[in-house]
Each structure stands twice: as structure tokens, then as C-alpha cells.
Motif scaffolding. Structure first.
Motif, PDB file in Angstrom:
ATOM      1  N   SER A  93      33.739   6.585 -22.629  1.00  0.00           N
ATOM      2  CA  SER A  93      34.001   5.144 -22.549  1.00  0.00           C
ATOM      3  C   SER A  93      32.663   4.448 -22.371  1.00  0.00           C
ATOM      4  N   HIS A 124      26.836  -6.165 -16.799  1.00  0.00           N
ATOM      5  CA  HIS A 124      28.169  -5.618 -16.503  1.00  0.00           C
ATOM      6  C   HIS A 124      28.124  -4.632 -15.325  1.00  0.00           C
ATOM      7  N   LYS A 167      36.393  -2.596 -27.871  1.00  0.00           N
ATOM      8  CA  LYS A 167      36.611  -4.055 -28.007  1.00  0.00           C
ATOM      9  C   LYS A 167      36.886  -4.360 -29.491  1.00  0.00           C
ATOM     10  N   GLY A 182      36.033   4.508 -26.196  1.00  0.00           N
ATOM     11  CA  GLY A 182      34.813   5.328 -26.193  1.00  0.00           C
ATOM     12  C   GLY A 182      33.575   4.466 -26.126  1.00  0.00           C
ATOM     13  N   SER A 224      29.489 -10.464 -20.946  1.00  0.00           N
ATOM     14  CA  SER A 224      30.932 -10.249 -21.022  1.00  0.00           C
ATOM     15  C   SER A 224      31.744 -11.386 -20.424  1.00  0.00           C
TER      16      SER A 224
HETATM   17  C1  LIG Z   1      29.343  -5.442 -21.237  1.00  0.00           C
HETATM   18  C2  LIG Z   1      30.269  -4.303 -21.040  1.00  0.00           C
HETATM   19  N1  LIG Z   1      29.766  -3.070 -20.952  1.00  0.00           N
HETATM   20  C3  LIG Z   1      30.553  -1.994 -20.789  1.00  0.00           C
HETATM   21  C4  LIG Z   1      31.911  -2.133 -20.662  1.00  0.00           C
HETATM   22  C5  LIG Z   1      32.745  -0.921 -20.410  1.00  0.00           C
HETATM   23  O1  LIG Z   1      33.233  -0.430 -21.617  1.00  0.00           O
HETATM   24  P1  LIG Z   1      34.582   0.420 -21.637  1.00  0.00           P
HETATM   25  O2  LIG Z   1      35.704  -0.549 -21.502  1.00  0.00           O
HETATM   26  O3  LIG Z   1      34.538   1.110 -22.964  1.00  0.00           O
HETATM   27  O4  LIG Z   1      34.522   1.369 -20.498  1.00  0.00           O
HETATM   28  C6  LIG Z   1      32.491  -3.395 -20.789  1.00  0.00           C
HETATM   29  C7  LIG Z   1      33.955  -3.555 -20.757  1.00  0.00           C
HETATM   30  O5  LIG Z   1      34.609  -3.789 -19.837  1.00  0.00           O
HETATM   31  C8  LIG Z   1      31.648  -4.510 -20.945  1.00  0.00           C
HETATM   32  O6  LIG Z   1      32.159  -5.733 -20.989  1.00  0.00           O
END
Ligand SMILES: Cc1ncc(COP(=O)(O)O)c(C=O)c1O
Length: 384
Positions: free
Chosen positions: A108, A134, A240, A246, A182
Motif C-alpha cells: 500500500s 501525509h 486513488k 498498492g 492530500s
Molecule cells: C499523500 C498520500 N500518501 C500516501 C497515502 C497512503 O496510500 P494508501 O492508501 O495506498 O495506503 C495516501 C492515502 O491516504 C495519501 O493521501
């Protein structure tokens, strides 16, 4: 009540008092934009499925075919027996899109950021983060055990001051930023940050979770306006716009090989289910074959920001910042009464005093619905 349960209950009460307690709501996503929640059908402006690919027939067919051929789960870590053949194709496709030598896919985005940063930075290193990065970038930085500093949001000069003051005390320095932020939807000044890292012998990493598929002709934040900012570490997620699941890192062959050998969240975690990897490949096909489709989410977001007099959208994410938690929950409830799902985002996902509706626009949102949402936001929410 035992001490464990009373600890949990007291924590929950505290969250409740601050209007920060959250709950999981069963949500059936019917298609790219409509959801059913609490017995009601709502038009969702709260999903990161910017290209509505989670529901695309070709993407679903690819996933089903992969299950038929390879089974439901991958069975082990990629380094043991979980590395089904679909990974090779996905990684070479990602490297091609990002114009890097190689790519590696993680379980992820959260696992990617938590794994990548500690491979590059250890106890003697420095990690410099945009303050609005994030949560999983912060997690990765903390796991590195290096010194972690934050620079003011999108302030290249401040990042420069911190590097000038601290770089010499550390063996290596890594600067990390979201590409598209985000919760705010704005873009990082990647060209300025890259120049800065080159000047101070530091490394730049961008998190393009919300950029891939929707900005820079679908190639992400490093490719906006036909330019190419050669960010050496381009991380992102497949969850997204890609509509699957992933995380990934695109970088040089040497860096990717090091990740495969040292990233703990890759080594000690089971590989992604084959269906998910197949879905991601099918989604990349669609994005590559139809670049005009990739521009729609930002166009839709701009239709909304024009109608509400908010700053022009730079991505599919538009924050309507309200401030207090209670008022933000009330605004979300009001929009739900009118048939819209617009989730209230509260601290700690955003800074204290920055509670907001985080609206996300997708390729398939009808213009008429965007206009109705804009009127409501303009007349009933922004007026206060
Ligand atoms: C900027 C950013 N990085 C990483 C992530 C984490 O990604 P994932 O949802 O694939 O774990 C997110 C999502 O929540 C995000 O917004």
C-alpha cells in the motif's frame, strides 16, 4: 471495568467532547459516483476514485481473470513465493510512465512510505518534511530514527534555511513532500525543491498519491505543463485514480534493487493479491490510451471553484475550510440532506482549527450536480 477498557472509554469520551470521534459507516459504492449509506442514495464527492476506474468493466474483468488464473491471495511475501508474474509488468509500466529506470510495488502507499524512508536514512541522517505531508510520510520518517524537521508548507526558502543550518551534521539528507497535497489539493514546488536538494547534496522524494492519473497528462506532478522535473524518488499509490490498491516507488535501478533487499514493509509483508495487480495494469492501459479522460477531474474541480469563488483548483481535491469541528459536521449533514456525500475532515487529519469538507471531483460527476453543490456551498456554507 478493567484498566484496559476504562483507558479506551476515557480516550473515546475525550474524542467525543472535542467532536473528533469517528465512526465507520457502511457504504455501498454502486458505481463511480453514487453510494448508498444509512439507507440513502448519495452522490459522493468524497472518494479518491478520480477516474472512476474501480468500477470500470475492463478493470473488473482483468481482476476476475487474474483470480481465475492465479487464485485469490498471493500466499507469501514477494521475496518468498508471492511474486506472481503480473508484478513484472506493473513495475515496468510504472517506470515507463514516470521515466525512471525501475519501480517496485509495495502492499500500500502507507507501507511504501513507512518502508522506503528508513532504507535511505538511518540514525545519523536528516529527514526534512513539508509540514502538511501525509501521515505515512511522518511514520516513515520516525521509523528511520534520523532527525526529523519540518519546513513551512510549500516554503522552499524555509527548507533551504533548514538544510543550510543542519545538513552538515548528518551523513545523508532526504527532503520529502506530497506532490498533490492530500487535504488541500495544491501542488508542491518540485522544481524549486529539486534545485535545493542538488545544492545541498540532499535527496528529493515526492509522494504522488493524488497526482498519478490526473495531473501532468496522467503521469503525475513531475510532468505538469509539459515539463519534466526529474525527482529521483517518485513514490505513489495505486489506490486513488488507479482504482486498485498498492503503493510504488519509481527510481534508479540501484535504488529499487536496494529497496527489494532492505525495505522491511516489502520483505515482511505478503504480496498483493494478483487481482489487484491485474486491475492496476488494466487501469494504466485506460489512462495511457485516453489521455483526454485524465484531464476531466481537474476540469470538474475548476468548474466548482469558479462557481464558488474559491482559489482555482490545481488538482481534483478542493478544500472548503470551515474551522471548527462541530460546524464542519453540520455542513456535511446539510449537504447530505440535499443528497450529497461530503465527508467532514477533522484533526488530526488536518491541523487544529482547519476542519473542512474535502471535496473530490471525478471524471463522471455531471456538471449539473457540480453546479447544484456549488450553489449550496456558496449560499449555505461559505456565507458564515
Ligand atoms: C499523500 C498520500 N500518501 C500516501 C497515502 C497512503 O496510500 P494508501 O492508501 O495506498 O495506503 C495516501 C492515502 O491516504 C495519501 O493521501
Amino acid at each position: 471495568m478493567g484498566s484496559l477498557d476504562s483507558y479506551a472509554a476515557a480516550k473515546l469520551e475525550d474524542l467525543e467532547r472535542r467532536h473528533q470521534r469517528r465512526s465507520l459507516a457502511d457504504t455501498v459504492r454502486e458505481d463511480g459516483i453514487w453510494v448508498e449509506r444509512n439507507g440513502r442514495r448519495l452522490l459522493s464527492f468524497s472518494c479518491n476514485d478520480y477516474l472512476n476506474l474501480t468500477q470500470h468493466a475492463k478493470v473488473k474483468r482483468a481482476a476476475i481473470a487474474a483470480i481465475e488464473r492465479y487464485g485469490a491471495g498471493s500466499g507469501a511475501s514477494r521475496l518468498v513465493t508471492g511474486n506472481h508474474p503480473l508484478y513484472t509488468e506493473l513495475e515496468s509500466r510504472l517506470a515507463k510512465i514516470k521515466d525512471t529506470e525501475a519501480a517496485v510495488v509495495f502492499g500500500s502507499g502507507y507501507l511504501a512510505n513507512s518502508g522506503i524512508i528508513p532504507v535511505l536514512i538511518g540514525r545519523d541522517g536528516l529527514v526534512l518534511l513539508d509540514e502538511l505531508s501525509h501521515a505515512c510520510i511522518y511514520a516513515g520518517a520516525q521509523l528511520s530514527r534520523g532527525k526529523v524537521l519540518t519546513f513551512r508548507h510549500n516554503d522552499v526558502a524555509h527548507a533551504g534555511e533548514l538544510l543550510a543550518a543542519h545538513r552538515a551534521e548528518h551523513d545523508h539528507a532526504l527532503v520529502v513532500t506530497d506532490g498533490v497535497f492530500s487535504m488541500d489539493g495544491d501542488l508542491a514546488p518540485l522544481a524549486g525543491l529539486l534545485a535545493l536538494t542538488q545544492e545541498h547534496d540532499a535527496w528529493l522524494m515526492s509522494d504522488d498519491a493524488h497526482g498519478l492519473g490526473v495531473v501532468g497528462g496522467g503521469r503525475g506532478t513531475s510532468f505538469i505543463g509539459g515539463k519534466h522535473v526529474e525527482v529521483p524518488l517518485q513514490m505513489g499509490t495505486l489506490s486513488k485514480a488507479i482504482g486498485a490498491y498498492g503503493g510504488y516507488l519509481c527510481a534508479s535501478g540501484a535504488v529499487i534493487e536496494l529497496m527489494r533487499n532492505r525495505a522491511r514493509t516489502l520483505i515482511y509483508s505478503t504480496g498483493l493479491p494478483p487481482a489487484i495487480v491485474a486491475a492496476a495494469i488494466a487501469a494504466l492501459d485506460i489512462i495511457e490510451q485516453d489521455p483526454d479522460y485524465a484531464v476531466l477531474p481537474v476540469q470538474k474541480a475548476r468548474r466548482f471553484t469558479r462557481a464558488t469563488n474559491l482559489p482555482e483548483a490545481q488538482s481534483p481535491i478542493v478544500p472548503v475550510v470551515i474551522g471548527a469541528e462541530e460546524e464542519t459536521l453540520a455542513a456535511s449533514a446539510l449537504l447530505a440532506e440535499h443528497g450529497f456525500l461530503a465527508a467532514a475532515i477533522r484533526p488530526p487529519s488536518v491541523p487544529t482549527g482547519g476542519a473542512r469538507l474535502r471535496l473530490t471531483f471525478t471524471a463522471q460527476h455531471p456538471d449539473e450536480a457540480i453546479d447544484r453543490l456549488a450553489s449550496l456551498v456558496r449560499e449555505k456554507i461559505l456565507i458564515h
